[in-house]
Scaffold this active site. Structure first.
Site, PDB file in Angstrom:
ATOM      1  N   TYR A  60       3.514   4.517  10.450  1.00 52.23           N
ATOM      2  CA  TYR A  60       2.439   3.701  11.029  1.00 52.23           C
ATOM      3  C   TYR A  60       1.097   4.382  10.794  1.00 52.23           C
ATOM      4  CZ  TYR A  60      -0.347   1.079  14.402  1.00 52.23           C
ATOM      5  OH  TYR A  60      -1.323   0.303  14.993  1.00 52.23           O
ATOM      6  N   ALA A  61       1.038   5.682  11.059  1.00 48.73           N
ATOM      7  CA  ALA A  61      -0.191   6.428  10.815  1.00 48.73           C
ATOM      8  C   ALA A  61      -0.573   6.373   9.341  1.00 48.73           C
ATOM      9  CB  ALA A  61      -0.024   7.878  11.267  1.00 48.73           C
ATOM     10  N   ALA A  62       0.420   6.515   8.465  1.00 49.33           N
ATOM     11  CA  ALA A  62       0.154   6.467   7.028  1.00 49.33           C
ATOM     12  C   ALA A  62      -0.426   5.117   6.614  1.00 49.33           C
ATOM     13  CB  ALA A  62       1.444   6.750   6.253  1.00 49.33           C
TER      14      ALA A  62
ATOM     15  N   GLY B 281      -1.653 -12.999  12.005  1.00 52.67           N
ATOM     16  CA  GLY B 281      -0.949 -12.518  13.187  1.00 52.67           C
ATOM     17  C   GLY B 281      -1.721 -12.768  14.469  1.00 52.67           C
TER      18      GLY B 281
ATOM     19  N   ASN C 177      -5.237  -8.814  10.805  1.00 53.92           N
ATOM     20  CA  ASN C 177      -4.690  -8.294  12.050  1.00 53.92           C
ATOM     21  C   ASN C 177      -3.170  -8.147  12.033  1.00 53.92           C
ATOM     22  OD1 ASN C 177      -4.693  -7.925  15.165  1.00 53.92           O
ATOM     23  ND2 ASN C 177      -3.393  -9.725  14.852  1.00 53.92           N
TER      24      ASN C 177
ATOM     25  N   SER D  64      -6.514   1.738  13.030  1.00 52.05           N
ATOM     26  CA  SER D  64      -6.035   2.316  14.291  1.00 52.05           C
ATOM     27  C   SER D  64      -6.521   3.755  14.366  1.00 52.05           C
ATOM     28  CB  SER D  64      -4.506   2.298  14.351  1.00 52.05           C
ATOM     29  OG  SER D  64      -4.022   3.076  15.437  1.00 52.05           O
TER      30      SER D  64
END
Length: 268
Positions: free
Chosen positions: A176-178, A19, A97, A152
């Site tokens: 997303y957090a997971a 990416g 990435n 992140s």
């Protein structure tokens, strides 16, 4: 001075940046290229990967190629790894990435579609693990390598979504957090697995970076609760971390999550 420079010299190394066609991915690819590495850029769109590789070569003088890769599909990861190895005969650095894939549904968990949840986790976590497996195996054959997973701060702290809502900015999905917490955990155990092959596995967890497309109110609010009073700067603030973890300077560092967030996650 020459000894210090050699610690960050990537001459002769081959780096894969998944990416890497834009934003932080391109920043990291450019940094490694300027340090002497040959670069492989992946994107789901082959034309975009090729175009980015051409641009990178023109800007830095490096050798670069593009490879098509949708890392959700394991067969594509297998094919991409073989294609990457065939280029120079070895792979020395992988920056995992590629990610995103929030989809069309809202970030609010109660309104989010199951399809988008599954797609995001497949992209950010499962796909990254597929890449570690296939590119890592190539590194193991040479007894050396650097794997840098992109996590992140979402994987280590929760978010007050009111800041998103009052600034009319789409909120971060729970999935997303997971996925990013999974990337951080994967990094630690993968580091232990890869250690006998002399492969370092580390993670970079960026905070918020201003890409120029964020509402001004959100930038202001985010900066106000960050000790450095600013969001991360594109083209600057992540580059040193990537070079350190990709270079011989970090040969005794593994299983580490390097947080690059101006203090956002540690000073509350």
């Amino acid at each position: 001075m020459d000894k210090i420079k050699s610690m960050f010299d990537l001459t002769g190394k081959v780096a894969v940046v998944t990416g890497g066609h834009a934003w932080l991915g391109y920043d990291m690819a450019s940094t490694l290229a300027q340090a002497g590495a040959s670069i492989i850029i992946t994107s789901r769109d082959k034309a975009r990967a090729d175009e980015t590789a051409k641009k990178l070569s023109a800007e830095t003088g490096c050798e670069a190629i593009g490879i098509a890769l949708d890392q959700r599909d394991f067969s594509q990861v297998e094919r991409a790894a073989k294609e990457a190895k065939a280029w120079k005969g070895h792979i020395d650095i992988l920056i995992n990435n590629a990610g995103g894939g929030s989809g069309a549904s809202e970030g609010n968990l109660f309104k989010r579609s199951a399809e988008d949840i599954n797609n995001l986790i497949s992209t950010n976590l499962t796909g990254a693990l597929y890449c570690c497996k296939e590119f890592g195996q190539i590194m193991s054959e040479n007894g050396y390598g650097k794997i840098i997973n992109i996590g992140s701060i979402a994987g280590i702290v929760g978010r007050d979504r009111e800041m998103y809502r009052r600034n009319n900015k789409g909120e971060q999905p729970i999935d997303y957090a997971a996925s990013k917490a999974g990337v951080i955990g994967m990094t630690r155990d993968l580091a232990a697995f890869m250690a006998p092959y002399h492969i370092c596995v580390n993670c970079i967890s960026p905070g918020g970076f201003d890409k120029g497309d964020i509402p001004a109110g959100f930038v202001s609010d985010y900066s106000a609760i960050t000790p450095f009073r600013k969001m991360g700067e594109m083209g600057k603030d992540l580059n040193g971390a990537a070079l350190f973890l990709a270079s011989p300077a970090s040969d005794y560092v593994t299983g580490h999550n390097l947080v690059v967030d101006g203090g956002f996650s540690s000073c509350k």
